[in-house]
Design an enzyme around this catalytic site. Structure first.
Site, PDB file in Angstrom:
ATOM      1  N   GLN A 175     -22.246   4.899  21.202  1.00  0.00           N
ATOM      2  CA  GLN A 175     -21.987   5.811  20.082  1.00  0.00           C
ATOM      3  C   GLN A 175     -23.258   6.410  19.492  1.00  0.00           C
ATOM      4  O   GLN A 175     -23.195   7.404  18.775  1.00  0.00           O
ATOM      5  CB  GLN A 175     -21.222   5.089  18.965  1.00  0.00           C
ATOM      6  N   LEU A 221     -15.906   5.914  14.257  1.00  0.00           N
ATOM      7  CA  LEU A 221     -16.912   6.857  13.760  1.00  0.00           C
ATOM      8  C   LEU A 221     -17.132   8.003  14.746  1.00  0.00           C
ATOM      9  O   LEU A 221     -17.650   9.047  14.362  1.00  0.00           O
ATOM     10  CB  LEU A 221     -18.236   6.124  13.487  1.00  0.00           C
ATOM     11  N   GLU A 230     -14.873  -2.356  19.765  1.00  0.00           N
ATOM     12  CA  GLU A 230     -16.267  -2.078  20.152  1.00  0.00           C
ATOM     13  C   GLU A 230     -16.511  -2.412  21.618  1.00  0.00           C
ATOM     14  O   GLU A 230     -17.244  -1.708  22.308  1.00  0.00           O
ATOM     15  CB  GLU A 230     -17.241  -2.853  19.259  1.00  0.00           C
ATOM     16  N   HIS A 232     -15.707   0.357  23.812  1.00  0.00           N
ATOM     17  CA  HIS A 232     -16.742   1.395  23.879  1.00  0.00           C
ATOM     18  C   HIS A 232     -17.716   1.131  25.034  1.00  0.00           C
ATOM     19  O   HIS A 232     -18.228   2.058  25.649  1.00  0.00           O
ATOM     20  CB  HIS A 232     -17.554   1.436  22.570  1.00  0.00           C
TER      21      HIS A 232
HETATM   22 NI    NI Z   1     -15.183   3.221  17.756  1.00  0.00          NI
END
Ligand code: NI
Length: 170
Positions: free
Chosen positions: A49, A91, A133, A136
């Protein structure tokens, strides 16, 4: 402060590699990620991210130091049969919240910021954030659990808004 990549950016879908060096540069990066996460008022942030295709993420449950975690080269080794719905956001997908069903509890083994191995069992919000997470690190976003049509619509909407934002900044 680090820039947070948004859905549609390649790095969020890239293959990630293991972290091998636990030096001061790595710990400085983790500090910057914790600052970025707090500023964005989020509870979890994964390396892809912030444009880094490597296997680590941080968690900050907003309970002071006790709620802060670093997971490096993590592996979810057990998941509960019981699953629960929970409204997730990300986010990298600003403004979008959807109920996603996932295992209620997980057991995960990982390394900490200094490379020391640890194993924890988590439930509730921590279990949820760990799974989100960890996804991700595998190029997966929570909207991938939604019907394809809805996912594509969300992606187009966020990309349109982000393009406008960039234009305003330029
Ligand atoms: Ni996320």
């Amino acid at each position: 402060m680090l820039d947070i990549c948004k859905i549609g950016e390649e790095v969020l879908r890239e293959k990630t590699s293991d972290v091998k060096t636990f030096d001061s540069a790595f710990s400085t990066l983790l500090d910057a990620m914790f600052e970025t996460l707090a500023e964005a008022d989020g509870v979890g942030l994964a390396a892809p991210q912030v444009g880094i295709p490597q296997r680590f993420f941080i968690v900050d449950l907003r309970k002071g130091d006790e709620g802060k975690f670093v997971f490096v080269n993590p592996e979810i080794i057990e998941t509960s049969v019981e699953e629960v719905p929970y409204e997730e956001g990300c986010l990298s997908i600003p403004g979008i919240y959807r109920e996603i069903v996932r295992p209620e509890r997980v057991k995960v083994t990982a390394q900490d910021a200094r490379g020391k191995r640890f194993t924890i069992s988590a439930f509730g919000l921590l279990a949820r954030v760990i799974q989100h997470e960890n996804d991700h690190l595998n190029g997966k976003l929570f909207v991938d659990y939604l019907p394809e049509e809805e996912r594509a619509k969300i992606e187009r909407r966020v990309m349109r808004i982000e393009r406008k934002k960039r234009k305003r900044k330029a």
